[in-house]
Scaffold this motif. Structure first.
Motif, PDB file in Angstrom:
ATOM      1  N   TYR A   6       0.823  -1.205   0.000  1.00 56.81           N
ATOM      2  CA  TYR A   6       0.000   0.000   0.000  1.00 56.81           C
ATOM      3  C   TYR A   6       0.862   1.262   0.000  1.00 56.81           C
ATOM      4  O   TYR A   6       0.567   2.210  -0.711  1.00 56.81           O
ATOM      5  CB  TYR A   6      -0.943   0.001   1.203  1.00 56.81           C
ATOM      6  N   SER A   7       1.936   1.271   0.779  1.00 56.17           N
ATOM      7  CA  SER A   7       2.796   2.453   0.797  1.00 56.17           C
ATOM      8  C   SER A   7       3.528   2.615  -0.535  1.00 56.17           C
ATOM      9  O   SER A   7       3.767   3.745  -0.978  1.00 56.17           O
ATOM     10  CB  SER A   7       3.778   2.397   1.961  1.00 56.17           C
ATOM     11  N   LEU A   9       2.257   1.694  -3.497  1.00 52.75           N
ATOM     12  CA  LEU A   9       1.236   2.218  -4.402  1.00 52.75           C
ATOM     13  C   LEU A   9       0.942   3.690  -4.125  1.00 52.75           C
ATOM     14  O   LEU A   9       0.719   4.481  -5.048  1.00 52.75           O
ATOM     15  CB  LEU A   9      -0.045   1.395  -4.292  1.00 52.75           C
ATOM     16  N   GLN A  10       0.961   4.058  -2.865  1.00 57.56           N
ATOM     17  CA  GLN A  10       0.730   5.453  -2.496  1.00 57.56           C
ATOM     18  C   GLN A  10       1.876   6.346  -2.997  1.00 57.56           C
ATOM     19  O   GLN A  10       1.642   7.458  -3.468  1.00 57.56           O
ATOM     20  CB  GLN A  10       0.580   5.572  -0.993  1.00 57.56           C
ATOM     21  N   ALA A  11       3.102   5.851  -2.927  1.00 58.46           N
ATOM     22  CA  ALA A  11       4.238   6.611  -3.449  1.00 58.46           C
ATOM     23  C   ALA A  11       4.141   6.773  -4.966  1.00 58.46           C
ATOM     24  O   ALA A  11       4.433   7.843  -5.502  1.00 58.46           O
ATOM     25  CB  ALA A  11       5.544   5.923  -3.071  1.00 58.46           C
ATOM     26  N   LEU A  13       1.355   6.809  -6.662  1.00 57.46           N
ATOM     27  CA  LEU A  13       0.262   7.757  -6.876  1.00 57.46           C
ATOM     28  C   LEU A  13       0.736   9.192  -6.668  1.00 57.46           C
ATOM     29  O   LEU A  13       0.402  10.087  -7.448  1.00 57.46           O
ATOM     30  CB  LEU A  13      -0.900   7.442  -5.932  1.00 57.46           C
ATOM     31  N   LEU A  14       1.538   9.424  -5.649  1.00 61.54           N
ATOM     32  CA  LEU A  14       2.081  10.763  -5.412  1.00 61.54           C
ATOM     33  C   LEU A  14       2.992  11.207  -6.556  1.00 61.54           C
ATOM     34  O   LEU A  14       2.994  12.376  -6.949  1.00 61.54           O
ATOM     35  CB  LEU A  14       2.833  10.802  -4.085  1.00 61.54           C
ATOM     36  N   ASN A  17       0.783  12.108  -9.473  1.00 60.38           N
ATOM     37  CA  ASN A  17       0.173  13.407  -9.164  1.00 60.38           C
ATOM     38  C   ASN A  17       1.164  14.544  -9.403  1.00 60.38           C
ATOM     39  O   ASN A  17       0.792  15.603  -9.916  1.00 60.38           O
ATOM     40  CB  ASN A  17      -0.313  13.449  -7.711  1.00 60.38           C
ATOM     41  N   ASN A  71      -7.486   9.233  -6.406  1.00 58.58           N
ATOM     42  CA  ASN A  71      -7.211  10.092  -5.254  1.00 58.58           C
ATOM     43  C   ASN A  71      -8.370  10.077  -4.268  1.00 58.58           C
ATOM     44  O   ASN A  71      -8.153  10.051  -3.054  1.00 58.58           O
ATOM     45  CB  ASN A  71      -6.932  11.529  -5.705  1.00 58.58           C
ATOM     46  N   THR A  74      -8.258   6.824  -2.364  1.00 55.76           N
ATOM     47  CA  THR A  74      -7.148   6.848  -1.414  1.00 55.76           C
ATOM     48  C   THR A  74      -7.491   7.688  -0.185  1.00 55.76           C
ATOM     49  O   THR A  74      -7.191   7.299   0.951  1.00 55.76           O
ATOM     50  CB  THR A  74      -5.887   7.401  -2.099  1.00 55.76           C
ATOM     51  N   LEU A  78      -7.766   6.268   3.631  1.00 58.36           N
ATOM     52  CA  LEU A  78      -6.975   6.861   4.716  1.00 58.36           C
ATOM     53  C   LEU A  78      -7.862   7.349   5.843  1.00 58.36           C
ATOM     54  O   LEU A  78      -7.496   7.239   7.028  1.00 58.36           O
ATOM     55  CB  LEU A  78      -6.121   8.011   4.195  1.00 58.36           C
TER      56      LEU A  78
END
Length: 82
Positions: A6-7, A9-11, A13-14, A17, A71, A74, A78
């Motif tokens: 998850y972290s 994938l979040q990185a 996504l950032l 972005n 987004n 996400t 969160l």
């Protein structure tokens, strides 16, 4: 913070972005990466700079609408799971 999928994938996504919000006139043209700087001749291989500009332009075009949904999901995840 643990290194999880998850972290990761979040990185990613950032990062997408960050590519999407780069404005051509305000930021990219100041550093010499505007649309008129990467024009090459016929039959010439595009340079690295031109290929990166094409990648940035393509990501901005293709990912604009899907990023709104990703987004939003996400943010909801969160808020629900911390």
């Amino acid at each position: 913070m643990a290194f999880t999928l998850y972290s990761l994938l979040q990185a990613a996504l950032l990062f997408v972005n960050a590519i999407t919000v780069l404005h051509e006139e305000r930021f990219l043209r100041r550093i010499g990466w505007g649309t008129d700087q990467g024009i090459g001749g016929f039959g010439e291989e595009p340079g690295v700079k031109a290929q990166l500009m094409n990648l940035i332009r393509s990501v901005r075009t293709v990912m604009r609408v899907p990023l709104i949904g990703v987004n939003s999901i996400t943010i909801v995840l969160l808020l629900l799971f911390g």
